[in-house]
Design an enzyme around this catalytic site. Structure first.
Site, mmCIF file in Angstrom:
data_model
loop_
_atom_site.group_PDB
_atom_site.id
_atom_site.type_symbol
_atom_site.label_atom_id
_atom_site.label_comp_id
_atom_site.label_asym_id
_atom_site.label_seq_id
_atom_site.Cartn_x
_atom_site.Cartn_y
_atom_site.Cartn_z
ATOM 1 N N THR A 40 14.167 25.589 -34.533
ATOM 2 C CA THR A 40 13.544 24.275 -34.321
ATOM 3 C C THR A 40 12.329 24.511 -33.428
ATOM 4 O O THR A 40 11.264 24.825 -33.925
ATOM 5 C CB THR A 40 14.550 23.296 -33.694
ATOM 6 O OG1 THR A 40 15.167 23.905 -32.557
ATOM 7 C CG2 THR A 40 15.620 22.929 -34.688
ATOM 8 N N LYS A 59 20.083 30.015 -33.339
ATOM 9 C CA LYS A 59 18.937 29.191 -32.972
ATOM 10 C C LYS A 59 19.327 28.393 -31.728
ATOM 11 O O LYS A 59 20.502 28.164 -31.449
ATOM 12 C CB LYS A 59 18.514 28.238 -34.080
ATOM 13 C CG LYS A 59 19.469 27.150 -34.365
ATOM 14 C CD LYS A 59 19.240 25.724 -33.891
ATOM 15 C CE LYS A 59 18.129 25.375 -33.006
ATOM 16 N NZ LYS A 59 18.281 23.952 -32.515
ATOM 17 N N THR A 114 21.396 21.385 -30.556
ATOM 18 C CA THR A 114 21.243 22.608 -29.832
ATOM 19 C C THR A 114 21.483 23.893 -30.591
ATOM 20 O O THR A 114 20.680 24.376 -31.352
ATOM 21 C CB THR A 114 22.201 22.549 -28.635
ATOM 22 O OG1 THR A 114 21.972 21.301 -28.013
ATOM 23 C CG2 THR A 114 21.973 23.652 -27.663
ATOM 24 N N GLU A 129 12.608 26.775 -23.775
ATOM 25 C CA GLU A 129 11.250 26.266 -23.698
ATOM 26 C C GLU A 129 10.944 25.679 -22.352
ATOM 27 O O GLU A 129 11.743 24.971 -21.759
ATOM 28 C CB GLU A 129 11.067 25.185 -24.739
ATOM 29 C CG GLU A 129 10.949 25.814 -26.070
ATOM 30 C CD GLU A 129 10.718 24.789 -27.107
ATOM 31 O OE1 GLU A 129 10.207 23.722 -26.760
ATOM 32 O OE2 GLU A 129 11.052 25.074 -28.240
ATOM 33 N N ASN A 171 10.410 17.492 -23.101
ATOM 34 C CA ASN A 171 11.488 16.540 -23.312
ATOM 35 C C ASN A 171 11.096 15.089 -23.104
ATOM 36 O O ASN A 171 11.925 14.202 -23.172
ATOM 37 C CB ASN A 171 12.686 16.906 -22.431
ATOM 38 C CG ASN A 171 13.357 18.157 -22.945
ATOM 39 O OD1 ASN A 171 13.959 18.146 -24.005
ATOM 40 N ND2 ASN A 171 13.208 19.257 -22.219
ATOM 41 N N SER A 193 6.059 14.567 -28.745
ATOM 42 C CA SER A 193 6.461 14.271 -30.121
ATOM 43 C C SER A 193 5.469 13.339 -30.783
ATOM 44 O O SER A 193 4.504 12.913 -30.185
ATOM 45 C CB SER A 193 7.876 13.686 -30.141
ATOM 46 O OG SER A 193 7.901 12.485 -29.413
#
Lengths: 389, 389
Positions: free
Chosen positions: A148, A171, A182, A262, A384, A389
């Site tokens: 992702t 992942k 997750t 990240e 986050n 996004s």
């Protein structure tokens, strides 16, 4: 190679058009046997995605022939319709492989609360079955298709002393991904083992590897770790031998997850020693690993032992008995706190390495435990928050 | 006015030179009676600062004549020497006021692990006793002197129906301050009440106010809330009446703490309804309030109900029984999740106000509970990393 390094497996990954952008988003792993042994562990969150609900039932008999995994959508909080989508995916692949739908496991990762685009997904499954193969390229394609916000594909492999092999792909960017579910892991082995052995090996291995990664204390709705055993090597290692190889691959992949978290600028290894029990050590380690104040200090290269001690003090005495005056804290090898108070100066600590090692001695016994986490950074907040996004 | 609005109290705040920079850092609050009733609640952290250890013992008899508070140093993790410093401070003030040292409570806030500069501190106490007075200026000076990274002084007052008054000052920037211990609160009342009544009123009031502020899940080593009652009004309210006034002042101060949380861009009110018990509601509310993923989403003005539901799902069923399919989530009045799945579009939610209201309905009973927190922002990370110090 990774998941098709063990004999008896084929895999592939491709772009099925599930993600809005052009990127691999569908992976298959098929066990050609002769055995169809399977075991799996799932998220402990009470909110479980449709593929988790499906796979938990499907693997209950200790058998599976294939795993289909998609990124681009978690299929969580999607109700009966979402479950029907998972069911349909399993049936579609089962039909193509001529196996029972109950022998197909499903994993999904991506946004919570949205339905999957089933037409491209099912067409992708059909196409993928035609490309199934063994080898490094297939493994890499499968590992890439489940990414992702991971920046690198994660693969690992190991061999048991008796010659059976274990491979794995994973992942998960340390649970740091924006709105993404997750950790997905598929492990394969050509060991000739039954379901009970596979299950015991997987649970023992994950307990000290994936279960000890705690990036931000948030538990996903989709976490799944699957172990498939083909028996194709004809080698039947004992439980302990298999467990060690599965643990080696799992530890390797878990460390890769932490390294790719990240927004993180430090990988933090919290080790608690001299605890009354392992559970006590883990409780203290987890509390420290979850303290935003500790994590922000590490981001600032500050070996702030006061925050570490204060975090330890939040664990109830019934969970982890220790005397505050006995606490000792080393950060990157420098004992900054002794007998619960200041010791060597914090300026002696070199915080510039990517890995930060926090060692806490409780002076309360001989058990120990460790947790891996990451620091709390501007990039974590950025990743986050909706800005990304 | 605040703490000297009730009759029978004097106070002051001044710059004693404890902080490196020129700033008020020492406050006194003296109860001139006729009563010397006192009650206090302290941090539940097992690592307790010297002033907490001292004051806990000193207030055990339900009596106190004065409180001395300093910013510029927490006197935590300072061992027997640090405790001796607190003891000496209490004895020094007791000598000046001609009372017992056991009737002097001490509060400190600032860096953990460092000794206080005792010479300027004791000289400051001497000077402060000469300036003790009642009135708005003295109250403001005391409130200012306990500030650390607070941007505004926090004061409040209320009157019981029968005419007794309650006043209060507080410091604490939502536990967000770099390396600083947290919340100090002094409440005063001229109600004519005994120690048991004061204690019961204080505990009931803090349970639904200060105890429900959870800025970052970190518990300090120095948290202290003290209630002093002088009896000077001659009015003896019942427990319920006193509790209501203490609760009003505490709620006012707690809301001011949330509003002044450093680095925060949203004050977040998490309300959980239709729970089986109040404890269940609070457990779910606290889990949501502590989720970094939820908090970062709010910073990004994203009403991310998937993260809210996932956080609720992390609470064990034994703690909060509910069915995931019954979950409903409103964010700022818009029902974004119904029956555990997506409902109204998140774009309908206006996230621009400073206050974000998350309402979760568990569909499992009739109890409710709420927690106040803040969002997770770049400024939080900045404040709590060493860059700011």
């Amino acid at each position: 190679m990774s998941i098709t390094r063990p004999h008896g497996f084929r895999a592939i990954g491709l772009d099925a058009g599930i993600k809005p952008a052009a990127a691999p988003d569908l992976a298959l792993v098929v066990n050609d046997g002769p055995r169809d042994t399977a075991a799996a562990v799932f998220t402990a969150n009470r909110v479980q995605a449709a593929p988790v609900l499906w796979s938990r039932e499907a693997v209950a008999d200790g058998r599976a022939r294939a795993v289909v995994l998609n990124s681009g959508g978690a299929n969580a909080c999607t109700g009966p319709d979402g479950f029907a989508d998972t069911h349909r995916t399993a049936e579609h692949l089962a039909g193509l492989l001529d196996v029972s739908a109950q022998d197909v496991l499903v994993c999904s990762t991506g946004l919570i609360g949205e339905r999957l685009p089933m037409d491209p997904l099912l067409a992708g499954v059909t196409e993928a079955t035609q490309q199934l193969t063994a080898g490094g390229e297939a493994d890499a394609a499968a590992a890439r298709a489940i990414m992702t916000t991971d920046s690198v594909a994660k693969t690992a492999e190991a061999t048991t002393p008796s010659g059976a092999t274990v491979g794995g792909i994973a992942k998960g960017a340390g649970m740091l991904a924006p709105q993404l579910a997750t950790m997905l892991v598929v492990l394969t082995t050509d060991a000739d083992v039954d379901a009970a052995t596979a299950d015991a090996a997987l649970r023992a291995a994950t307990a000290t590897t994936f279960d000890r990664v705690d990036s931000d204390a948030c538990m996903s709705t989709n976490d799944t770790v699957i172990l498939l055993a083909s028996g194709a090597s004809g080698i039947a290692p004992g439980l302990e031998e298999l467990t060690e190889a599965v643990r080696t691959v799992s530890a390797d992949l878990a460390r890769q997850l932490v390294a790719d978290a990240e927004g993180a600028s430090h990988d933090v290894h919290v080790v608690v020693r001299s605890a009354s029990t392992e559970d006590a050590a883990l409780a203290v380690a987890r509390e420290i690993a979850r303290s935003n104040l500790v994590k922000a200090a590490i981001f600032g290269n500050d070996p702030n032992w006061g925050r570490i001690v204060a975090a330890a003090g939040c664990v109830p005495e019934s969970v982890a008995p220790f005397a505050v005056d006995d606490l000792s804290v080393h950060v990157n090898g420098v004992q900054v706190c002794r007998s619960g108070g200041a010791h060597r100066d914090r300026s002696e600590v070199d915080m510039t390495p990517r890995e930060t090692r926090i060692e806490v001695d409780l002076g309360a016994g001989s058990a120990s435990g460790d947790i891996w986490t990451n620091d709390l950074t501007h990039e974590y907040v950025e990743e986050n928050s909706a800005y990304s996004s």
